[in-house]
Design an enzyme around this catalytic site. Sequence first.
Site, PDB file in Angstrom:
ATOM      1  N   ASP A 151       0.836  -1.211   0.000  1.00 18.45           N
ATOM      2  CA  ASP A 151       0.000   0.000   0.000  1.00 18.45           C
ATOM      3  C   ASP A 151       0.867   1.256   0.000  1.00 18.45           C
ATOM      4  O   ASP A 151       1.821   1.356   0.791  1.00 18.45           O
ATOM      5  CB  ASP A 151      -0.854   0.041   1.282  1.00 18.45           C
ATOM      6  N   GLU A 173     -13.843  -3.049  -1.470  1.00 18.80           N
ATOM      7  CA  GLU A 173     -14.032  -3.241  -0.033  1.00 18.80           C
ATOM      8  C   GLU A 173     -15.436  -2.818   0.389  1.00 18.80           C
ATOM      9  O   GLU A 173     -15.876  -1.706   0.103  1.00 18.80           O
ATOM     10  CB  GLU A 173     -12.966  -2.430   0.738  1.00 18.80           C
TER      11      GLU A 173
HETATM   12  O1  KIV Z   1      -4.661  -2.192   4.295  1.00 16.52           O
HETATM   13  C1  KIV Z   1      -5.292  -3.254   4.090  1.00 16.52           C
HETATM   14  O2  KIV Z   1      -5.160  -4.241   4.808  1.00 16.52           O
HETATM   15  C2  KIV Z   1      -6.189  -3.292   2.943  1.00 16.52           C
HETATM   16  C3  KIV Z   1      -7.090  -4.474   2.811  1.00 16.52           C
HETATM   17  C4  KIV Z   1      -8.156  -4.427   3.828  1.00 16.52           C
HETATM   18  C5  KIV Z   1      -7.621  -4.611   1.455  1.00 16.52           C
HETATM   19  O3  KIV Z   1      -6.206  -2.393   2.162  1.00 16.52           O
END
Ligand code: KIV
Length: 256
Positions: free
Chosen positions: A75, A174
């Site tokens: 991310d 989500e």
């Molecule tokens: O940060 C995370 O764990 C996520 C998932 C919930 C898809 O983005």
Amino acid sequence: MEMKQRNEKIAMLTAYDYSMASIIDAAGIDIILVGDSASNVMAGHETTLPITLNQMIYHASSVVRAVNRSLVVVDIPFGSYQGNSKEALSSAIRIMKESGGHAVKMEGGAEIKESIERILSAGIPVMGHLGLTPQSIYKFGTYSVRAKEKAEADQLIKDAKMLEETGCFALVLEKIPASLAKHVAEHVSIPVIGIGAGPDVDGQVLVVHDMLGINNDFHPRFLRKYANLHQEMTKAVGNYIDDVKGMNFPNEAESY
Ligand code: KIV
């Protein structure tokens, strides 16, 4: 993409550290997501907003060192890509260079198109994320189901098409109605990975601490707990304390 074409579901879990990632990778998971949910489950923050780019790189590099076979997606954290495509590219490059991850994930639709394009132009694969996007929690106000109303559902479908056309290799949906997720999965060629998005998508993702039951105070409807490690670990720690205090540990065989 090949898995979607042959109708083989994709299993994705989060991980944030070497030991957990080793177990998950060896167990055969397809994708490990180094999610910014590390902000919640690793650091104890209420939201994903506080985690920094440096912290994400630290988590991701620990995961990458453990992985032999899974795809590692990282991310890009809040504040390192929104509103500035040059900063977005430099954040994505830092993640790829310093962690060794294989792809990045970004939350949002039309509003981050330019950032996605710039990152893709550097040869970095991008996974999209629509529906409940926790980095925008203060815009939504709650973690409740998104896109129940037609206008928001239409926008989500448009954004999903845009992400596909722009070149994202996959998409997380989500916490949206299962019928909407099904519609999106049927109308885009890229894999759609759901969390709280029903069964009719191309794969599923859960936060590993939630599905292992380490986290004891999070019970959304979409979560299936595959273990109760909170209970197991509490019991193990209690037994250790009893043994130390009762002078049952270490015994002779455990001593030099
Ligand atoms: O940060 C995370 O764990 C996520 C998932 C919930 C898809 O983005």
